[in-house]
Scaffold this motif. Structure first.
Motif, PDB file in Angstrom:
ATOM      1  N   TYR A  45       0.835  -1.214   0.000  1.00 35.94           N
ATOM      2  CA  TYR A  45       0.000   0.000   0.000  1.00 35.94           C
ATOM      3  C   TYR A  45       0.863   1.255   0.000  1.00 35.94           C
ATOM      4  O   TYR A  45       0.588   2.230  -0.715  1.00 35.94           O
TER       5      TYR A  45
ATOM      6  N   SER B 227      -4.116  -2.866  -6.937  1.00 36.33           N
ATOM      7  CA  SER B 227      -3.887  -1.504  -6.448  1.00 36.33           C
ATOM      8  C   SER B 227      -4.144  -0.473  -7.532  1.00 36.33           C
ATOM      9  O   SER B 227      -4.643   0.624  -7.256  1.00 36.33           O
TER      10      SER B 227
ATOM     11  N   GLN C 298      -6.085  -3.975  -0.455  1.00 38.71           N
ATOM     12  CA  GLN C 298      -4.828  -4.710  -0.532  1.00 38.71           C
ATOM     13  C   GLN C 298      -4.612  -5.584   0.699  1.00 38.71           C
ATOM     14  O   GLN C 298      -4.099  -6.702   0.586  1.00 38.71           O
TER      15      GLN C 298
ATOM     16  N   GLN D  59      -6.232   8.364  -8.380  1.00 35.99           N
ATOM     17  CA  GLN D  59      -6.102   7.570  -7.174  1.00 35.99           C
ATOM     18  C   GLN D  59      -6.421   8.404  -5.940  1.00 35.99           C
ATOM     19  O   GLN D  59      -6.025   8.066  -4.839  1.00 35.99           O
TER      20      GLN D  59
ATOM     21  N   THR E 136       2.052   2.393  -3.338  1.00 34.21           N
ATOM     22  CA  THR E 136       1.032   3.055  -4.172  1.00 34.21           C
ATOM     23  C   THR E 136       0.857   4.517  -3.794  1.00 34.21           C
ATOM     24  O   THR E 136       0.325   5.296  -4.595  1.00 34.21           O
TER      25      THR E 136
ATOM     26  N   LEU F  71      -8.009   0.213  -7.584  1.00 34.73           N
ATOM     27  CA  LEU F  71      -8.686   0.677  -6.374  1.00 34.73           C
ATOM     28  C   LEU F  71      -8.238   2.105  -6.107  1.00 34.73           C
ATOM     29  O   LEU F  71      -7.097   2.336  -5.720  1.00 34.73           O
TER      30      LEU F  71
ATOM     31  N   ARG G  71      -7.937   1.537  -1.034  1.00 32.78           N
ATOM     32  CA  ARG G  71      -6.777   0.793  -1.486  1.00 32.78           C
ATOM     33  C   ARG G  71      -6.089   0.088  -0.312  1.00 32.78           C
ATOM     34  O   ARG G  71      -5.652  -1.057  -0.440  1.00 32.78           O
TER      35      ARG G  71
END
Length: 457
Positions: free
Chosen positions: A148, A355, A368, A230, A151, A358, A364
């Protein structure tokens, strides 16, 4: 004007939090230099943390089984790790959002390092079982937290290369584990302790030292993802999106843990000594590491995930079919080689694919953690696939891994079909002017519900 990377990062921090900021505000910054700085400081440290994690959980699978522990008891010790590991992953990721990752991740690492050292002094089955349970609880937050965390630093088209760089250390860990076990075996009897006990003690101490280093090295930088689709904080739609990805993840994780926990044992069953079996794992893991990074780079460059994952799954299937169909040591070793080398690129791809699709940091983080947590149950199952009574060919274990791979292929095709269908629908809505009246900021706030959001295929 030539601005140093540290100054550039400071400017990104201030700009990213300023009201009304636009992409043009970042035009003067050298993005490549910032990325190199982030790679050097972030990925290298996170990779080192995961290297320690994978070494600590996997070295119990070396062929020197602790005395006074039967085959079924040993499998229970392997299995026990995964239940707390799965249970604590979602809470850990939610805590990661509230606490600084540079504090939370090294803290849990100190915890499992201490547990690992204690594993070296246990005397019986119950002691080993309890330490494996606590090890699973302590390690639970690392992989979903780091997956995570990456990301939040990198854009969608950059993520898999970094996930592969990070995760490739798992394959390096396998190679290093074989060499380490080979070396520590020669400490047998030092201080009145068996070599396997020295392995647990020394690795636990090293893990704690690396964790202390990580407190001072990990930095926290504001992400560059506001206009990458995102943003947002909505929590809806996670369960349906993740459920199929869990099946895909199972199709990769079951073989992954089967290989990482039993590879030396399987190779030993081909007629090699324990030491030679450890050394023969090294070329497999090194090749897998290189391929994980190469496939990750290609996947990012072409902006595709599912085709690369599908090819890897098919290669994995071929590898296990070879292991089932032949008893010749060379053929079985080649099958294991193919399967392992395809496993690691597929793993990084599956985590990155979810990822990418999402949007919203909370969604996310939860998605995840659920994928990795529930998906980790495949590791609990795989811990029992390779039974001592099936030696030396272990055809049942290979066949069960193949079943999981085939299920993963079907899940992948279903996910890709659904994403393609939604993308086509949104393209039609855009062509009909359905986005009129929405500003870019409002579209970003809708995240993956926005018709401008395209699912990565």
């Amino acid at each position: 004007m030539n601005v140093e990377p540290r100054e550039q990062i400071a400017q990104v921090n201030s700009l990213a939090t300023a009201p009304g900021v636009m992409l043009a505000s970042f035009a003067h910054l050298d993005e490549k230099k910032i990325l190199r700085k982030m790679d050097l400081r972030l990925i290298s440290m996170l990779a080192l943390l995961y290297l320690r994690s994978f070494l600590d959980r996997g070295n119990i699978g070396m062929p020197h089984r602790p005395p006074h522990i039967t085959g079924p008891q040993f499998n229970w010790c392997l299995t026990a790790f995964f239940f707390p590991y799965c249970i604590f992953e979602v809470p850990s990721n939610l805590l990661l959002k509230r606490l600084r990752p540079s504090v939370w991740l090294p803290t849990i690492m100190v915890a499992w390092g201490l547990v690992m050292s204690l594993m070296g002094i246990v005397q019986n089955f119950h002691g080993l079982l309890v330490t494996r349970i606590f090890l699973g609880a302590a390690e639970a937050g690392l992989f979903p937290g780091v997956a995570y965390y990456i990301t939040m630093w990198y854009c969608r088209h950059e993520a898999q290369t970094r996930q592969a760089l990070f995760f490739s250390v798992a394959s390096i860990a396998g190679a290093f584990s074989g060499l380490l076990a080979f070396g520590i075996a020669h400490m047998d009897g030092v201080g009145g302790l068996a070599g396997r006990r020295w392995m647990f003690i020394l690795e636990g101490i090293l893990t704690v030292l690396v964790a202390l280093l990580a407190y001072f090295v990990l930095a926290f930088v504001v992400y560059r993802l506001k206009y990458q689709g995102q943003g947002g904080e909505e929590r809806d739609g996670v369960q349906g999106r993740v459920s199929c990805n869990v099946w895909l993840y199972w199709g990769i994780v079951a073989p992954l843990y089967g290989i990482s926990l039993f590879l030396p044992t399987i190779i030993k069953g081909l007629g090699y000594t324990s030491s030679t079996a450890q050394l023969l794992t090294v070329p497999i893991y090194i090749t897998a590491s290189v391929l994980a990074i190469a496939v990750g780079y290609a996947s990012d460059r072409y902006g595709k995930r599912s085709p690369f994952i599908l090819v890897c799954l098919c290669i994995m299937a071929v590898g296990f079919i070879m292991c089932i169909a032949s008893s010749k040591p060379g053929v079985v070793y080649a099958g294991l080689f193919f399967a392992a080398c395809a496993l690691y690129p597929a793993f990084a791809g599956s985590v990155t694919w979810l990822s990418n699709n999402l949007a919203g940091s909370t969604k996310r983080a939860m998605g995840q953690a659920i994928q990795i947590g529930v998906g980790g149950l495949a590791g609990a199952m795989a811990s029992n696939f390779y039974r001592s009574e099936d030696a030396p060919h272990y055809r049942l274990g290979h066949a069960l891994e193949l079943v999981f791979i085939v299920a993963g292929i079907f899940a992948l095709l279903l996910i890709a079909f659904n994403y393609r269908r939604i993308n086509a629908k949104r393209e039609w809505q855009l062509a009909e002017g359905g986005h009129a009246g929405y500003s870019p900021e409002e579209m970003s706030a809708l995240s993956d519900r926005a018709m401008t959001f395209k699912y990565t295929l």
